[in-house]
Design a protein around this motif. Structure first.
Motif, PDB file in Angstrom:
ATOM      1  N   THR A 192      54.656  68.574 -24.313  1.00  0.00           N
ATOM      2  CA  THR A 192      56.008  69.121 -24.131  1.00  0.00           C
ATOM      3  C   THR A 192      56.932  68.222 -23.319  1.00  0.00           C
ATOM      4  OG1 THR A 192      55.144  71.372 -24.367  1.00  0.00           O
ATOM      5  CG2 THR A 192      57.321  71.131 -23.369  1.00  0.00           C
ATOM      6  N   PRO A 193      56.543  67.748 -22.110  1.00  0.00           N
ATOM      7  CA  PRO A 193      57.486  66.889 -21.387  1.00  0.00           C
ATOM      8  C   PRO A 193      57.752  65.560 -22.085  1.00  0.00           C
ATOM      9  CG  PRO A 193      55.388  67.016 -20.224  1.00  0.00           C
ATOM     10  CD  PRO A 193      55.344  68.033 -21.317  1.00  0.00           C
ATOM     11  N   THR A 194      56.772  65.032 -22.803  1.00  0.00           N
ATOM     12  CA  THR A 194      56.995  63.802 -23.563  1.00  0.00           C
ATOM     13  C   THR A 194      58.013  64.045 -24.671  1.00  0.00           C
ATOM     14  OG1 THR A 194      54.702  63.115 -23.124  1.00  0.00           O
ATOM     15  CG2 THR A 194      55.873  61.983 -24.905  1.00  0.00           C
ATOM     16  N   PHE A 195      57.875  65.170 -25.355  1.00  0.00           N
ATOM     17  CA  PHE A 195      58.828  65.553 -26.397  1.00  0.00           C
ATOM     18  C   PHE A 195      60.224  65.754 -25.808  1.00  0.00           C
ATOM     19  CE2 PHE A 195      61.068  68.566 -29.064  1.00  0.00           C
ATOM     20  CZ  PHE A 195      60.749  68.195 -30.358  1.00  0.00           C
ATOM     21  N   GLN A 196      60.313  66.466 -24.694  1.00  0.00           N
ATOM     22  CA  GLN A 196      61.608  66.753 -24.075  1.00  0.00           C
ATOM     23  C   GLN A 196      62.298  65.478 -23.603  1.00  0.00           C
ATOM     24  OE1 GLN A 196      60.327  69.497 -21.067  1.00  0.00           O
ATOM     25  NE2 GLN A 196      60.756  71.301 -22.329  1.00  0.00           N
ATOM     26  N   ALA A 197      61.532  64.550 -23.036  1.00  0.00           N
ATOM     27  CA  ALA A 197      62.123  63.304 -22.536  1.00  0.00           C
ATOM     28  C   ALA A 197      62.553  62.380 -23.660  1.00  0.00           C
ATOM     29  CB  ALA A 197      61.120  62.589 -21.633  1.00  0.00           C
ATOM     30  N   THR A 198      62.074  62.609 -24.873  1.00  0.00           N
ATOM     31  CA  THR A 198      62.464  61.787 -26.022  1.00  0.00           C
ATOM     32  C   THR A 198      63.857  62.145 -26.513  1.00  0.00           C
ATOM     33  OG1 THR A 198      60.139  61.592 -26.704  1.00  0.00           O
ATOM     34  CG2 THR A 198      61.801  61.123 -28.372  1.00  0.00           C
ATOM     35  N   ILE A 199      64.251  63.415 -26.405  1.00  0.00           N
ATOM     36  CA  ILE A 199      65.513  63.878 -26.981  1.00  0.00           C
ATOM     37  C   ILE A 199      66.733  63.168 -26.378  1.00  0.00           C
ATOM     38  CG2 ILE A 199      66.950  65.883 -27.495  1.00  0.00           C
ATOM     39  CD1 ILE A 199      64.267  65.730 -28.999  1.00  0.00           C
ATOM     40  N   PRO A 200      66.831  62.953 -25.040  1.00  0.00           N
ATOM     41  CA  PRO A 200      67.997  62.217 -24.528  1.00  0.00           C
ATOM     42  C   PRO A 200      68.109  60.800 -25.075  1.00  0.00           C
ATOM     43  CG  PRO A 200      66.859  63.346 -22.739  1.00  0.00           C
ATOM     44  CD  PRO A 200      65.981  63.442 -23.951  1.00  0.00           C
ATOM     45  N   ASP A 201      67.000  60.190 -25.449  1.00  0.00           N
ATOM     46  CA  ASP A 201      67.049  58.855 -26.047  1.00  0.00           C
ATOM     47  C   ASP A 201      67.511  58.918 -27.506  1.00  0.00           C
ATOM     48  OD1 ASP A 201      66.173  57.773 -23.680  1.00  0.00           O
ATOM     49  OD2 ASP A 201      64.060  57.780 -24.261  1.00  0.00           O
ATOM     50  N   VAL A 202      67.159  60.000 -28.189  1.00  0.00           N
ATOM     51  CA  VAL A 202      67.605  60.180 -29.572  1.00  0.00           C
ATOM     52  C   VAL A 202      69.083  60.543 -29.622  1.00  0.00           C
ATOM     53  CG1 VAL A 202      67.298  61.596 -31.658  1.00  0.00           C
ATOM     54  CG2 VAL A 202      65.296  60.843 -30.358  1.00  0.00           C
ATOM     55  N   LEU A 203      69.547  61.345 -28.640  1.00  0.00           N
ATOM     56  CA  LEU A 203      70.947  61.792 -28.571  1.00  0.00           C
ATOM     57  C   LEU A 203      71.531  61.397 -27.222  1.00  0.00           C
ATOM     58  CD1 LEU A 203      70.442  65.388 -30.036  1.00  0.00           C
ATOM     59  CD2 LEU A 203      71.367  63.404 -31.258  1.00  0.00           C
ATOM     60  N   PRO A 204      71.997  60.152 -27.060  1.00  0.00           N
ATOM     61  CA  PRO A 204      72.476  59.700 -25.751  1.00  0.00           C
ATOM     62  C   PRO A 204      73.812  60.318 -25.320  1.00  0.00           C
ATOM     63  CG  PRO A 204      72.756  57.977 -27.395  1.00  0.00           C
ATOM     64  CD  PRO A 204      71.966  59.056 -28.048  1.00  0.00           C
ATOM     65  N   ASP A 205      74.618  60.831 -26.262  1.00  0.00           N
ATOM     66  CA  ASP A 205      75.883  61.466 -25.896  1.00  0.00           C
ATOM     67  C   ASP A 205      75.609  62.818 -25.231  1.00  0.00           C
ATOM     68  OD1 ASP A 205      78.963  61.706 -26.320  1.00  0.00           O
ATOM     69  OD2 ASP A 205      78.152  63.581 -27.138  1.00  0.00           O
ATOM     70  N   GLU A 206      76.266  63.072 -24.070  1.00  0.00           N
ATOM     71  CA  GLU A 206      75.957  64.297 -23.309  1.00  0.00           C
ATOM     72  C   GLU A 206      76.324  65.568 -24.066  1.00  0.00           C
ATOM     73  OE1 GLU A 206      77.008  66.408 -19.050  1.00  0.00           O
ATOM     74  OE2 GLU A 206      76.370  64.317 -19.086  1.00  0.00           O
ATOM     75  N   LYS A 207      77.439  65.555 -24.789  1.00  0.00           N
ATOM     76  CA  LYS A 207      77.827  66.749 -25.538  1.00  0.00           C
ATOM     77  C   LYS A 207      76.804  67.047 -26.625  1.00  0.00           C
ATOM     78  CE  LYS A 207      81.722  68.973 -27.868  1.00  0.00           C
ATOM     79  NZ  LYS A 207      83.138  68.838 -28.310  1.00  0.00           N
ATOM     80  N   GLU A 208      76.354  65.998 -27.318  1.00  0.00           N
ATOM     81  CA  GLU A 208      75.324  66.202 -28.340  1.00  0.00           C
ATOM     82  C   GLU A 208      74.024  66.668 -27.699  1.00  0.00           C
ATOM     83  OE1 GLU A 208      74.951  62.595 -30.550  1.00  0.00           O
ATOM     84  OE2 GLU A 208      76.566  63.143 -31.941  1.00  0.00           O
ATOM     85  N   TYR A 209      73.697  66.110 -26.528  1.00  0.00           N
ATOM     86  CA  TYR A 209      72.469  66.523 -25.865  1.00  0.00           C
ATOM     87  C   TYR A 209      72.554  67.977 -25.413  1.00  0.00           C
ATOM     88  CZ  TYR A 209      68.644  66.768 -22.525  1.00  0.00           C
ATOM     89  OH  TYR A 209      67.518  67.148 -21.845  1.00  0.00           O
ATOM     90  N   THR A 210      73.735  68.406 -24.942  1.00  0.00           N
ATOM     91  CA  THR A 210      73.914  69.812 -24.568  1.00  0.00           C
ATOM     92  C   THR A 210      73.712  70.711 -25.777  1.00  0.00           C
ATOM     93  OG1 THR A 210      75.480  69.196 -22.836  1.00  0.00           O
ATOM     94  CG2 THR A 210      75.497  71.488 -23.545  1.00  0.00           C
ATOM     95  N   ALA A 211      74.252  70.292 -26.925  1.00  0.00           N
ATOM     96  CA  ALA A 211      74.018  71.053 -28.154  1.00  0.00           C
ATOM     97  C   ALA A 211      72.530  71.096 -28.497  1.00  0.00           C
ATOM     98  CB  ALA A 211      74.806  70.438 -29.310  1.00  0.00           C
ATOM     99  N   ALA A 212      71.843  69.980 -28.246  1.00  0.00           N
ATOM    100  CA  ALA A 212      70.401  69.948 -28.515  1.00  0.00           C
ATOM    101  C   ALA A 212      69.648  70.907 -27.605  1.00  0.00           C
ATOM    102  CB  ALA A 212      69.863  68.529 -28.339  1.00  0.00           C
TER     103      ALA A 212
END
Length: 452
Positions: free
Chosen positions: A116-136
């Motif tokens: 789980t933490p490995t998966f969660q830490a991957t998402i900010p690298d996939v979506l570096p824009d903060e607005k997109e990351y908030t949507a994620a």
């Protein structure tokens, strides 16, 4: 919000998360029914202990996963863990003793603590824009809520046709499908810095405790765990023993709790317009003890259904924006260890509240259990208000004293030769005194949060 699904990598990862969680949801319902089958009215206590075993695995194993992040390919690591979890869950239908539940839960959740933490830490690298990351984050919350809403509904339907033991097979299928989806995409290479293992192991927690907003997040996590434990541990006893309900009714109560959480997840981007994450999260945390206190005097089936919906909504308001705080509080190379620290530290609260909810419910009755956990949730909310300053800017003006020190080298990057006397794995340099302002995070240059 759904526009981020245009990104194929994120879309496949999100689908993997949904499938994995639906499978997990089927097992959550089945595990509660298995505990009731083996222990009767003591099912709440059995389930509370098994969930405490889960938390022990989470707290103990996840920091090691953070330390290993970047040392093995992310995709292979995640797929291997999905396969292992699928194999372990297939053993649960053959359980005949309570201790066997505890053993399998520990092994299974140890894999989840790494995944789980490995998966969660991957998402900010996939979506570096903060607005997109908030949507994620909203999408991720929806994925968890789909587990609470759709999985119990599916379980209720399946239980009219098959024994609950077959629900474990659904979980295994979910994990295999999740692994195939992860395997279908190329994940960003994790940015890493060469550090000794012990430093990597503790780096996330050191950043965490040095950052005021994250200390507040820890208190909020505890408040959320107090409310969530009461729902997860004692719903089966409240419905079956208290109201004389059926196995399908248990699933409907879990679905109502998930529906409340989903409503807030859908509205998160709107809630954060013109508001800070702190205001949304603190508001949710204040609601939790109030709702638990009201539930202590529940009189009817319908009153608990309404309270379950509201508890789900308040819990989602508390925890969904947490990823924003983690993303803002670390450099990319430190995110895996910080996400692992959050995973371990937040679940330490569940380690306390899961067995407490089961023990109080079985030994002293539901009214006492509701009251004690309301006090615990209230203490978490008060602590969060005190630990997390209302003024919490990203950019902070601060002073640096003159310092000479060395940096661990970034993996895969060419560097100038180290200064004389430095180890090969480090690069030394000197900083003069300076006062400046920039987005502030705890790192090698900024080990202490500025005062004021």
């Amino acid at each position: 919000m759904v526009s981020i699904l245009v990104n194929r990598t994120y879309r496949n990862l999100f689908a993997a998360q949904v499938l994995s969680l639906i499978g997990t949801g089927l097992t959550t319902v089945a595990l509660g029914l298995l505990a009731y089958d083996l222990a009767g009215t003591d099912a709440g206590q059995v389930l509370g202990i098994s969930l405490a075993v889960k938390m022990i695995a989470y707290v103990g194993v996840s920091p090691f996963a953070g330390a290993l992040a970047g040392r093995v390919p992310r995709r292979a690591f995640l797929v291997t863990l999905d396969v292992l979890r699928a194999g372990m869950v297939l053993l649960l239908p053959f359980v005949t003793e309570v201790w066997q539940i505890y053993a399998l839960v520990f092994l299974f959740q140890s894999c989840s603590a790494a995944f789980t933490p490995t998966f969660q830490a991957t998402i900010p690298d996939v979506l570096p824009d903060e607005k997109e990351y908030t949507a994620a984050l909203s999408m991720s919350r929806l994925a968890y809520d789909l587990e609470s809403l759709l999985s119990p509904l599916l379980a209720a339907l399946l239980l009219t046709l098959i024994s609950f033991h077959w629900l474990f097979l659904g979980n295994a299928i979910g994990f295999i499908a999740s692994g195939l989806l992860v395997l279908s995409v190329a994940l960003p290479v994790a940015k890493t810095v060469q550090r000794p293992f012990l430093e990597r192991l503790t780096r996330g927690s050191r950043i965490y405790f040095a950052t005021p907003r994250l200390r507040g997040l820890l208190a909020l996590s505890f408040a959320s765990s107090a409310a969530g434990a009461m729902v997860i541990v004692n719903t089966v006893v409240i419905v079956r023993a208290g109201f004389g309900g059926t196995e399908g009714d248990v699933a409907w109560f879990f679905a109502t709790y998930g529906a409340g959480s989903m409503v807030v997840a859908f509205a998160l981007l709107k809630l954060l317009e013109g508001r800070s994450p702190r205001s949304v999260m603190i508001t949710g945390s204040v609601a939790l003890p109030m709702l638990l206190a009201i539930a202590a005097f529940y009189q009817s089936w319908w009153s608990i259904l309404v309270l379950w919906f509201l508890l789900g909504a308040a819990g989602s308001a508390v925890m969904t924006p947490g990823g924003i705080l983690l993303r803002r509080s670390a450099h990319p190379e430190d995110r895996p260890s910080l996400f692992a620290a959050q995973f371990a530290l937040s679940h330490a609260g569940w380690l306390v509240t899961y067995p407490l909810a089961g023990w109080l419910g079985a030994g002293f009755g539901m009214t006492t259990a509701f009251a004690v956990l309301a006090i615990a949730a209230g203490a978490g909310a008060i602590a969060a208000v005190r630990l997390w300053p209302a003024h919490d800017p990203d950019i902070i003006e601060h002073d640096h004293h003159e310092i000479e020190h060395s940096h661990p080298l970034e993996a895969g990057v060419d560097h100038a030769p180290p200064l004389s006397g430095e180890a090969d794995a480090k690069r030394g340099h000197r900083h003069g005194p300076v006062r400046h302002a920039h987005p502030f995070v705890i790192d090698d240059h900024h080990p202490i949060w500025p005062k004021g």
